[in-house]
Design a protein around this motif. Structure first.
Motif, short mmCIF file in Angstrom:
data_model
loop_
_atom_site.label_atom_id
_atom_site.label_comp_id
_atom_site.label_asym_id
_atom_site.label_seq_id
_atom_site.Cartn_x
_atom_site.Cartn_y
_atom_site.Cartn_z
N PHE A 293 0.88 -0.95 -0.28
CA PHE A 293 -0.20 0.02 0.43
C PHE A 293 1.08 0.98 -0.16
N ASN A 294 0.37 2.10 -0.04
CA ASN A 294 0.89 3.57 -0.40
C ASN A 294 0.55 3.94 1.15
N ALA A 295 1.38 4.71 1.34
CA ALA A 295 1.64 5.51 3.05
C ALA A 295 0.62 6.47 3.37
N ASP A 296 0.32 6.85 2.41
CA ASP A 296 -0.94 7.13 2.99
C ASP A 296 -2.19 7.64 2.54
N THR A 297 -1.97 6.52 1.94
CA THR A 297 -3.52 5.80 1.92
C THR A 297 -3.85 4.90 2.64
N PHE A 298 -4.00 4.72 3.84
CA PHE A 298 -4.42 3.38 4.73
C PHE A 298 -4.43 4.57 5.87
N SER A 299 -5.70 3.57 6.92
CA SER A 299 -6.06 3.84 8.22
C SER A 299 -5.97 2.30 8.72
N ILE A 300 -5.30 3.12 10.52
CA ILE A 300 -5.05 2.06 10.98
C ILE A 300 -5.92 1.91 12.58
N LYS A 301 -6.59 0.68 12.86
CA LYS A 301 -7.47 0.68 14.15
C LYS A 301 -7.06 -0.23 14.29
N TYR A 302 -7.78 -0.30 15.79
CA TYR A 302 -7.53 -1.33 16.34
C TYR A 302 -9.30 -1.37 16.98
N PHE A 303 -9.72 -2.88 18.47
CA PHE A 303 -10.63 -2.42 19.31
C PHE A 303 -10.13 -2.40 20.80
N LEU A 304 -10.51 -1.59 21.76
CA LEU A 304 -9.82 -1.89 23.19
C LEU A 304 -10.20 -3.04 23.56
N PRO A 305 -9.76 -3.21 24.26
CA PRO A 305 -10.25 -5.09 25.21
C PRO A 305 -11.34 -4.92 25.63
N ARG A 306 -11.74 -6.16 25.01
CA ARG A 306 -12.94 -6.41 26.29
C ARG A 306 -14.06 -5.36 25.63
N ASN A 307 -14.20 -4.44 24.20
CA ASN A 307 -15.11 -3.94 23.16
C ASN A 307 -14.87 -4.24 22.56
N LYS A 308 -15.93 -4.70 21.36
CA LYS A 308 -15.97 -5.24 20.49
C LYS A 308 -16.93 -3.87 19.04
N ARG A 309 -17.20 -3.27 20.55
CA ARG A 309 -18.32 -2.11 19.80
C ARG A 309 -17.82 -1.06 18.48
N THR A 310 -16.78 -0.44 19.94
CA THR A 310 -15.92 0.68 19.07
C THR A 310 -14.72 0.18 18.69
N LEU A 311 -14.03 1.30 17.11
CA LEU A 311 -12.75 1.20 16.37
C LEU A 311 -11.95 2.48 16.85
N ILE A 312 -10.61 1.89 17.36
CA ILE A 312 -10.27 3.27 17.49
C ILE A 312 -9.14 3.32 16.09
N THR A 313 -8.67 4.64 16.04
CA THR A 313 -8.28 4.32 15.13
C THR A 313 -6.82 5.08 16.02
N ILE A 314 -5.36 4.81 15.57
CA ILE A 314 -4.25 5.59 15.21
C ILE A 314 -3.93 6.53 13.99
N SER A 315 -4.02 7.55 15.22
CA SER A 315 -3.15 8.94 14.33
C SER A 315 -2.13 9.83 14.38
N ASN A 316 -1.48 9.00 15.54
CA ASN A 316 0.24 9.94 15.58
C ASN A 316 0.33 8.47 17.21
N ASP A 317 1.41 9.41 17.34
CA ASP A 317 2.45 7.83 17.87
C ASP A 317 2.31 7.74 19.15
N LYS A 318 1.37 8.69 20.30
CA LYS A 318 0.55 8.91 21.42
C LYS A 318 -0.85 7.60 21.51
N ASP A 319 -1.29 8.28 20.05
CA ASP A 319 -1.95 6.80 19.93
C ASP A 319 -1.50 5.12 19.72
#
Length: 711
Positions: free
Chosen positions: A55-81
């Motif tokens: 993939f091109n590095a600028d064309t995708f997003s990275i997401k994950y679920f919190l532990p024990r929570n499969k309802r909300t996707l969390i987006t990784i936007s910076n180093d702190k995330d």
């Protein structure tokens, strides 16, 4: 697993499925494993994922679920995330992260229980499809603002991102503060706490979000006021590409499309004005400019014989227009020092076009434009073409010293002007130097450090240069090493091989922007003709002014010599031979009259005898003018302005006369520029005041209430 390290299962190519309990699961695609530790940065993670999935590095997003929570996707936007994700899953050996392409549709299909298909599920599916249709073009705008610490290249870039973010998230905002150093905005709904503040980071001079309260209590629903988000130029930028393919794109269709794709309610007039601006920008395209300039080339050569006007086009319809008038070319070669400044600048009057300029300095140290080129970008190949045209225009062969910022054409010089000298611009060097000082430096100390750098630039001897560097080192070893790493042989007189005659940067940007200062956006043809008119006036006014001079040297050089003569009278002179002398003040300097050299090197650098040389000439009863550079003589100055730039009648030509006439006589309505007008408007009519006559005594100048006459 080691502490602070997890095994991430990267999944891509599948889709999210909403289960009956509201949780989500991921189906399909491919998966790869990757180690993530607490020291990994987001850019490193993106690089590995882009190589993994191609993939091109600028064309995708990275997401994950919190532990024990499969309802909300969390987006990784910076180093702190990314660090938070590692911390959240510290007790787990593995975690799932999902790589989604930004251009993909975010449709989530509903999984129905085994009992059958429900009407509510179908309704939800239709609503999801409508929402996906609305987000067709602005699918990535909801992540344009990620939070505190996000960096932008400029305040304008931040405002553009905020504008798209507000559209994607369906809310209105207003600016509390909005200038070149800080921007503060808040939600327009009363009592809604959403607020954001961004300002410049003094360390890197970048624009950064400092504070953000990302909580809305207003419901984030766009009302009829949403049309305020759709400015005319924003609408034009959105529809321009479609308008190029579909010229009959109607305003009501524009309003309908923006409602469906962005959720914005536009009235007919807004859509019409946006289309008008887009058509105007498309109309002022390269094709039209080319048709105008090809005619103008012929007119320049016809009315100003010996001038060079060249129009170059490329396969993608882009062009470069080079001009040097015979009068200015002759004046540079016969009346100006062999010193040229290369500048690339954007005109404030029309930022669509760039200007490459080669400017010299006359005997009075005033800027002397030699050649310029109008184009749409400062690409390396355009700089190379400009320099080739400049070299071919010269009729005399002499070594020229060029001064330019390192990123603007300097790398192209050795290929074209092999025997010339090349130096860095003082202005660019100082700007880069200031960026190396963070916010911990006081303004007084910054000014002091810049003063040391300027003395290093102007240092004529190596000892003077080293003294300035040591003064820098006392305050900061890092800054001193940075200065030494910037190749002093390109910018310090102590090491520079060419001659800059005491000039280290040009004022081309200021003078050209002053010349092309208009209250409407001029076309390319108008820009070139405005510059021609200003050059024509400049040549005439300076020629008329110099005809009144009676001194051998130009006034500025004559004044400098008189000041140095006063200092020279207190110096002690000892003779070694007919041409070599020793002059003592605080130090001992050796002067060679025959080679016109002094060990202080100021004579060689400036072209005027230094005070040590003047002391020798006074003892010898020599003529001072015989030892001054010829370019500082009044005669040479007059030769620089001896020729005239001739007028060009009927500018606009047969191809574009109508459009040019319309642009010059009826300029389009534009926003009023900030600030008070420089001149008061003309009086609409002559007002004749009637003299006051008294009704008691019939006298003039008073009335009966103030009458003192005895009746």
């Amino acid at each position: 697993m080691a502490r602070g390290k997890i095994l991430a299962i990267c999944q891509s190519g599948g889709e999210f499925i909403t289960n009956s309990d509201g949780s989500m699961s991921y189906s399909g695609g491919e998966a790869h494993a990757i180690d993530i530790n607490c020291e990994m940065s987001l850019s490193d993670l993106r690089s590995e994922i882009s190589a993994m999935f191609n993939f091109n590095a600028d064309t995708f997003s990275i997401k994950y679920f919190l532990p024990r929570n499969k309802r909300t996707l969390i987006t990784i936007s910076n180093d702190k995330d990314l660090q938070r994700m590692v911390d959240f899953h510290a007790d787990s050996d593995t975690t799932d992260i999902f790589v989604t392409k930004k251009v993909e549709s975010r449709i989530i299909r509903s999984v129905v229980a085994d009992s059958g298909t429900s009407t509510d599920a179908n309704t939800a599916s239709v609503a999801t499809l409508e929402e996906a249709k609305r987000q067709k073009l602005c699918i990535n705008w909801d992540s344009m603002i990620t939070g505190v610490g996000q960096v932008f290249s400029s305040p304008k870039a931040f405002r553009d991102a905020l504008h798209k973010y507000a559209i994607a998230n369906s809310f209105m905002y207003r600016f509390i503060k909005n200038d070149g150093s800080r921007v503060t905005a808040e939600c327009t709904v009363e009592d809604c706490p959403w607020r954001i503040h961004a300002s410049r980071s003094s360390a890197k001079q970048k624009f950064m979000i400092k504070k953000m309260n990302d909580i809305h209590t207003c419901g984030k629903e766009l009302s009829k006021e949403s049309r305020r988000l759709a400015s005319q130029r924003w609408v034009a930028s959105i529809i321009k590409d479609k308008l190029r393919d579909t010229p009959n794109y109607r305003p009501k269709d524009i309003a309908k499309d923006l409602q469906q794709e962005y959720g914005l309610s536009l009235n007919y007039s807004q859509a019409w004005r946006g289309k008008f601006i887009a058509k105007k920008e498309l109309h002022n395209s390269h094709e039209e400019a080319f048709s105008q300039l090809s005619w103008f080339c012929e007119r320049i050569i016809e009315t100003n014989p010996g001038s060079v006007a060249t129009l170059h086009t490329s396969d993608d319809s882009k062009f470069c227009f080079f001009v040097t008038f015979h009068a200015s070319l002759y004046g540079f070669e016969h009346g100006c020092r062999p010193l040229l400044f290369l500048d690339g600048l954007s005109l404030k009057a029309n930022k669509q076009w760039k200007l490459l300029a080669a400017t010299a300095v006359d005997g009075q140290n005033d800027i002397y434009p030699v050649a310029f080129c109008v184009l749409d970008s400062e690409a390396s190949e355009n700089w190379h073409w400009f320099l080739v045209q400049l070299k071919s225009a010269f009729t005399l062969s002499r070594a020229i010293t060029f001064v330019s910022s390192s990123q603007n054409g300097l790398e192209e010089l050795p290929e074209v002007f092999e025997d010339s000298f090349h130096g860095y611009s003082e202005q660019q060097l100082i700007e880069n130097f200031k960026k190396e000082m963070d916010e911990s430096w006081t303004q007084e100390l910054k000014n002091k450090m810049v003063g040391h750098l300027k003395r290093a630039i102007c240092a004529c001897k190596v000892d003077e240069f080293n003294e300035s560097i040591e003064n820098l080192r006392i305050q900061s070893k890092e800054l001193a090493e940075w200065v030494l790493g910037m190749e002093p042989e390109f910018w310090s007189d102590a090491f520079f091989k060419g001659l800059r005659y005491g000039h280290y940067s040009s004022g081309a940007a200021e003078i050209f922007n002053d010349w092309v200062s208009t209250r409407y956006e001029p076309s390319v043809l108008q820009i070139v003709d405005i510059l021609r008119c200003k050059l024509m006036e400049m040549m005439y006014s300076r020629r008329e002014s110099s005809n009144t001079w009676t001194e051998v040297l130009v006034p500025s050089a004559n004044q400098k010599v008189q000041e140095e003569m006063i200092k020279a009278r207190s110096l002690s002179v000892a003779c070694s031979s007919d041409s070599v002398f020793e002059v003592s003040d605080e130090s001992t300097n050796v002067i060679n009259i025959e080679t016109r050299e002094c060990t202080c090197r100021r004579w060689q650098v400036t072209g005027l005898p230094c005070m040590h040389a003047l002391a020798v000439l006074e003892r010898m009863n020599g003529c001072i003018y015989d030892y001054c550079s010829k370019y500082l003589m009044t005669e040479c100055y007059q030769q620089a302005y001896s020729l005239s730039i001739n007028p060009i009648p009927d500018v606009g030509g047969p191809v574009c006369a109508d459009s040019f006439h319309a642009a010059t006589t009826c300029p389009p309505r534009t926003r009023r520029l900030a600030g008070r007008p420089k001149e008061k408007p003309a009086e609409p009519r002559i007002i004749i005041k009637r003299a006051v006559r008294c009704s008691r005594c019939q006298g003039l100048g008073h009335n009966k209430q103030t009458c003192k006459a005895q009746i």
